[in-house]
Every structure is written in C-alpha cells, then in structure tokens.
Design an enzyme around this catalytic site. Structure first.
Site, PDB file in Angstrom:
ATOM      1  N   TYR A 207       0.816  -1.216   0.000  1.00  0.00           N
ATOM      2  CA  TYR A 207       0.000   0.000   0.000  1.00  0.00           C
ATOM      3  C   TYR A 207       0.852   1.270   0.000  1.00  0.00           C
ATOM      4  CZ  TYR A 207      -4.265  -2.588   1.177  1.00  0.00           C
ATOM      5  OH  TYR A 207      -5.349  -3.435   1.156  1.00  0.00           O
ATOM      6  N   SER A 237      -1.756  -5.695  -7.433  1.00  0.00           N
ATOM      7  CA  SER A 237      -1.785  -4.664  -6.404  1.00  0.00           C
ATOM      8  C   SER A 237      -2.386  -5.222  -5.127  1.00  0.00           C
ATOM      9  CB  SER A 237      -2.624  -3.471  -6.860  1.00  0.00           C
ATOM     10  OG  SER A 237      -4.005  -3.769  -6.766  1.00  0.00           O
ATOM     11  N   ASP A 238      -1.973  -4.661  -3.985  1.00  0.00           N
ATOM     12  CA  ASP A 238      -2.731  -4.936  -2.775  1.00  0.00           C
ATOM     13  C   ASP A 238      -4.118  -4.324  -2.960  1.00  0.00           C
ATOM     14  OD1 ASP A 238      -3.416  -5.844  -0.262  1.00  0.00           O
ATOM     15  OD2 ASP A 238      -1.593  -5.116   0.690  1.00  0.00           O
ATOM     16  N   CYS A 239      -5.050  -4.733  -2.124  1.00  0.00           N
ATOM     17  CA  CYS A 239      -6.455  -4.432  -2.405  1.00  0.00           C
ATOM     18  C   CYS A 239      -6.801  -2.961  -2.177  1.00  0.00           C
ATOM     19  CB  CYS A 239      -7.333  -5.363  -1.581  1.00  0.00           C
ATOM     20  SG  CYS A 239      -7.064  -7.084  -2.069  1.00  0.00           S
ATOM     21  N   ALA A 241      -5.075  -0.607  -3.378  1.00  0.00           N
ATOM     22  CA  ALA A 241      -3.849   0.185  -3.288  1.00  0.00           C
ATOM     23  C   ALA A 241      -3.721   1.171  -4.444  1.00  0.00           C
ATOM     24  CB  ALA A 241      -2.626  -0.735  -3.259  1.00  0.00           C
TER      25      ALA A 241
END
Length: 698
Positions: A207, A237-239, A241
C-alpha cells in the site's frame, strides 16, 4: 508446460480479444468471455497457513509459528497440502459453476515482509525478523504451493513488495523511507530469492510509498523485479492500493491517472475497483492498447500454466476428500508441536497427570477458539482449545478446574457486572488447585490488519508490548498465590512477560497453533513429546521501545537481533527442550560446518542446530552475528552425533552504504549452538555457543 509455451497460447488468445475484453481481464474478478470460451476467474485467494476464507480447510499454525519450527522441509510439505486442498476445492466448486472469490488457484501467500518493529499488528503473518530465515521459509512455501509438475499446482505470491511493516493506520498514505543498505540487506533480500531461486509466479505490491513512489508503481522496485531479477510472472496490487494513488498518496489526481501510472509501471491485475476506469483512460488516449495487452498476456500465461484454460492439468483429479484429510490433520499437529517455544522451565514441566494433583486452568485464551487460528484462516470442522486438550489428556487421571479469569482486554466479561468480575473465581480455582496453567495472550482482534477484523485498538498494531491490563491484573493475582504455575502464552509477537519470567515456574509460547492446536499444546505440557521451537523474533522488554527508532522510521538501527544493542527478554533463536542438548565440537570452511552435538539428557528430543557468523573487520557488517545456517535434528537420550551444515554463501559478503553486495573483510567468526551466540541466551539456556575463526585463504 513451459512458460514460453504458455505465453504463446496466451498471446494467441489475447490477440482475439477486443480492447474492452482485454481490459476486463485485468480486474481481480475477471468476467467470462463466452465467445472465446474464457471462463470467469477470481484472482483473490488466501493461503497463509491453510486455504482461507473459502469454507472448510485444514488449519495449520499461524505463519510466525511455522517459522518457529525452523523446518523448511516440513513447511514445504504443509504448503503442498494447502495446494492440494486448494485444488480439491477448485475442482469441486468450479464443477458446480462456483468461481467466486477465495475459490481460485492464485494464492496470495506467503507474506515475506520483515517483522522489523514488534508493534506491527500483521507481524504474525510473516516468518519473523531475519531475512535469511524468511527467505528459507518463503522459498519452501513457494515450492510446496507451486509443485514441480508439468503445470503449477497453485500460483504462489510474494507479498507485500516492499518495505512494508506498519504502522497499519498510515499505510494508505505513508511514505516508507529506506536507505540503500537497509533496502538491499533487509527489505528486498527475501523477495529476490523467491523470484530468482523459487520462481514465484506472482508478486503483490504494498500500500505504502517507498522513497516517494507508490509501491505498486515504483520505478526502482519494478526495475529490480523485472530487470535485475528477471521476474517473469504477474504483478498484483494490494487491495484498493491503486485507489490510494489519488486518494491517499496524492501522486495522481483522479482514477484514470492512477490507471495510467499503475499499468505503465507493470501492475497487471488490480485488486480493487480502479481498473474499472481502464477504458476511460484508453478512450482519452492516456494509455495504449499495448500496455493493456501486455498485462493480459501475463495473466493468461499464469492461467495456462495452472491448466485452467481448457488445457487440463495433472491436478484435475484431486478429489474433494482431500479437505481436512487425516494426513493433513496429522501434518498440522506435527507443525503445532514443532512450533511451540519453551521459554522457561525450572523443572515443573513436563507435568505428570498422575502426580500433579488438581489442575486449575485459568485465562481468557484457555477455552478460546479465536486464539487458536490467527488471521487469514479457513474454517475447521473441529476445534480443540487448550482447556479441551488438557481435559482430554488428563481424563480419569486428575481433576481439572477452570475459570476464564478475565476478558481478553476489557475490564469485565459481563456488561452488567463490576470490573474484574472473574477475578475472585480465578483466585478460588487457583487456591483449590495443586498446579495452575495460566493461559494468556492476544488474538486477531488485538493484533492484525487495519480494518480487517475490527481490531480493538491502534488499527491492529500494538500500542506497547504489555499484555492488556485485564490480563496483567489476573496474572499478578494468580502468581501471588505461589502455586506451581505454567504460563501458556498465545500470541503472534513480542510480549513483555517479565513478571512471569520471574515468578512462574514454566512458560510455553504456543503462538496461534491452529484449530486443533490445543491438543498439541497439552501433549507438550504433559511430556508426550519435547518442545523444540525457536523464536523467529526477538522478545523485547517494553522499555526497549524507547531505545528504538520511531515506528514510522524504517532505519534498522537498534532493531531486530542483528542490530539491537540492548538486552532482550528472550533472544532470537532461543527455545528450551526437555532434553539437554549442546555442541561439543566445531570445524568449518567457507562451504560448510561440521558440528558435534550431544543430548546429555534422559529424554529424546528434537532441537534446532543454528549457525551464526560475524564479520570481524567490515564497517558494513551488522552489529551482531547473523544467522547463516540451521537444521532441525533429533537426538535420543545420551546420543552424540556429527552434523554437516552448509553455510549460506552470502554470509561472507556485506551490503555497503550504496546497497551493493561486496566481499567481506576476510576474517569471520562462525558460531554453532542451539541458540544464538549472545549473553542472554547463555544466561537462559546455560550453554555457550562454540566458535571458530574463518579466514579468506581457507
């Protein structure tokens, strides 16, 4: 199937798609393209210590406990079992038309961030504070998840890339600043090994920003990944992010700009909603079709490698009966036994149910299911708490009394009661017992991910290293009675239990041992086997926080066992057994160490032989000796054997201030022992590590 073969199939398929169809496949919840026979696929699945959030699955100990095993061979077996269950679920559920979230084969694990600050709530998802141990564990987990067949069994994902370890409450807008040395030596080294040696299929971006740029679109990190390390898989990607680009980090001003930055930087699939704006960015001329196609090809390459694009795989016949199979449950039990760390024992343990009289089991985690499972967990069909494990193992042998003692963190268990409403009961239980087992600690509601489970304070991070006040009061009351007392600590991080170290007779750290872990904790308490886990993190005294850099400071100065200059409560690598193991001889060269070890005790035990090295003359060497080799071994009572251990080749190099790996000074001290070569380990274990000097000319 080779990657090149899968890539060619992906390129051929993608070439038949419209721009809109390609764009739709870059979302984590990729829809079906019926005209091309492309089924819907959801990229989001979790496998931190078992298939998670998707229904019934074997629950293994939390990741930090798996690291405490110091057993990468067993960890690879565990990951293979997890992959088997993921395939079993995928095969059965997709046959029913269920292609929902948490039912796919792209597993967003392992978490190989370095647990650099003991306050970080997600630290128990990691393999601890040491880059070498993290890399060994991470590579084993990836090998187990991905297998070595014609197709990938599942696709592993190294996360969170990179320089990511809190604070949780700041992660959506925080800039983690790391100097070149710390970046290379600490934060990136495990990622590099998982990419270059284990060929991990996916990497997830973090993030936060890293030195000014968002991690999911960071030019320096992406050049390392795709350039220097030649990563061939896909990047996720992280969720949400990518949404942080414009909402948190303010490096872009709107979603289309975030889409452009992420896609052009090489972020292939978006966990979140921002890639719903791809077509808007495309029609405005902000991105080219080529970058959309590039991402789509990478993603379909993974799907072909998994054999889920109609091409079939050798794993299609794995039956649903593999879920919680007897073999997997036995594996989880073995892991729980190996992961528990004996921190203190004045001779009270192991307990004999025929001789210890009435046992009082007290504490908020004694009969708690939540404290068994950590976070990112599946659902077990059966749970065994510590209390239940003790009751089962002592059935018809002694009386068990029980009191919750206190709430996990509130001042009362019943809203209408006065504060401390279970204290009197706890005291009564202790007074009427001959032996007390006090089960304390945390669970995922007190340490975990920001916003994930409604963490009770500090967005999942810990404000200090102390137990909640309710438990401090309980411990003081019970320990003041001077009964023979064992502390069972259930937690995923460093806790200052100095009072217990002084007053309790024994302390067993069980981490979060898995759904059935209460049985295995009881087995250790009553001597059916010997504890053998080792700490993958330093246990500090709470006062040490004042000596460390601020939580937001990513400098490694005075952090982790490699750089800490104070005296810990319990050191990295420490853990006692019911045996009496020691090193009686050591010879070494640049490739391996030959170590003579003995168990002088009267009980068979497993233990973890550890090698540490210190560069005596380089200005760039860590302050303290660092781990460079380990092996779990088994020793019969009185047995003496010779063990050969390879030494990590990087042990003879250092990272300079520019982040370059260079040869060391030419003079090193190598240590061998069943713990680290520090004075605190010597004090607690009563054993000194053996050492030899290694010179460049050997």
């Amino acid at each position: 199937m080779t990657r090149e073969e899968a890539k060619k199939l992906a390129e051929k398929l993608v070439s038949k798609m419209s721009v809109e169809e390609k764009a739709s496949q870059l979302r984590f919840d990729s829809p079906a393209i019926e005209r091309l026979g492309v089924p819907a696929y959801n990229w989001w699945n979790e496998a931190l210590h078992g298939v998670a959030r998707g229904g019934t699955a074997t629950s293994f100990p939390q990741a930090i406990g798996l690291a405490a095993m110091f057993d990468d061979a067993l960890l690879e077996e565990i990951a293979d079992a997890i992959a088997t269950e993921a395939r079993a679920k995928y095969n059965a559920l997709s046959a029913e038309g269920d292609r929902d979230i948490y039912h796919g084969l792209t597993m967003w694990s392992p978490n190989i961030n370095i647990f650099r600050d003991p306050r970080w709530g997600r630290g128990h998802e990691t393999y601890g504070e040491d880059p070498y141990l993290t890399a060994r564990c991470g590579k084993a987990f990836v090998r187990g998840l991905q297998g070595n067949g014609e197709h990938l069994k599942t696709a592993a994902c190294a996360k969170h890339f990179a320089v990511h370890s809190g604070p949780e409450e700041l992660r959506h807008h925080f800039d983690a600043k790391a100097n070149p040395k710390d970046l290379e030596e600490t934060y990136l080294s495990a990622f590099k090994e998982l990419v270059t040696e284990a060929e991990v299929e996916a990497v997830m971006g973090a993030y936060n920003r890293v030195n000014g740029e968002p991690a999911c679109a960071n030019s320096v990190l992406m050049e390392k990944l795709r350039g220097e390390w030649n990563f061939q898989g896909h990047f996720v990607s992280d969720c949400w992010a990518v949404r942080d680009f414009h909402e948190g980090h303010k490096v872009t001003s709107k979603p289309t700009e975030s889409v452009k930055l992420a896609l052009e930087s090489g972020c292939d699939v978006n966990c979140g909603c921002t890639y719903q704006h791809i077509m808007d960015a495309y029609t405005k001329g902000m991105i080219s079709e080529d970058v959309i196609s590039r991402a789509a090809v990478r993603l379909f390459t993974t799907r072909y490698l998994l054999g889920i694009m109609g091409n079939g795989s050798e794993f299609d016949s794995i039956p649903y009966s593999e879920i919680e199979s007897p073999e997997h449950l036995k594996l989880s039990e073995k892991a729980a036994r190996e992961s528990c760390v004996l921190l203190k024992n004045n001779g009270l343990l192991p307990l004999d149910p025929e001789k210890c009289g009435t046992i009082g089991v007290i504490g908020p985690n004694a009969n708690s299911r939540i404290s068994l499972i950590g976070n990112y967990h599946g659902t077990a069909s059966r749970y065994t708490t510590v209390l239940e494990g003790i009751q089962d193992i002592t059935a018809n042998k002694c009386r068990i009394l029980y009191s919750e003692g206190c709430h996990l963190y509130k001042d009362r268990t019943e809203p209408l009661a006065l504060a401390g409403d279970r204290l009197a009961e706890a005291v009564a239980v202790a007074k009427n017992s001959d032996t007390v087992i006090l089960v304390l600690g945390l669970d995922e509601t007190l340490e975990g991910e920001e916003g994930d489970t409604g963490n009770s304070y500090f967005s999942g991070d810990k404000k200090d290293l102390l137990l909640p006040e309710s438990q401090q009061i309980l411990a003081e009351k019970v320990l003041s009675l001077r009964k023979p007392t064992v502390i069972v600590l259930m937690a995923g991080s460093s806790i200052d239990i100095s009072e217990a170290q002084e007053s309790a007779d024994a302390i067993l750290l069980s981490w979060y041992p898995g759904a059935g872990g209460g049985k295995n904790v009881a087995e250790l308490l009553f001597g059916l086997c010997s504890p053998s886990g080792k700490l993958p993190v330093t246990f500090y005294q709470n006062s040490a926080l004042a000596e460390m850099p601020d939580f937001t400071d990513y400098s490694m100065t005075n952090r982790t066992y490699r750089y800490y200059t104070g005296t810990p409560l319990y050191p990295f690598g420490f853990g006692l057994t019911y045996g009496d193991t020691s090193v009686s001889g050591l010879q070494a060269d640049r490739d391996k160490a030959t170590v003579r070890v003995k168990n002088s005790g009267s009980r068979k035990t497993e233990d973890v032989l550890q090698l540490y090295i210190h560069d005596e003359d380089s200005e760039f060497a860590p302050v303290n000796p660092i781990l460079c080799g380990f092996r779990r071994i088994s020793l019969l009572a009185g047995e003496e054997i010779e063990i050969e251990l390879p030494i990590d080749p990087n042990a003879f190099t250092v990272i300079d201030s520019e982040g370059k790996r260079i040869p060391g000074s030419g003079k090193w001290t190598l240590y061998a022992g069943f713990g680290g070569p520090d004075s605190r380990t010597e004090e607690l274990a009563g054993k000194q590590a053996f050492s030899v000097t290694i010179h460049q000319n050997i």
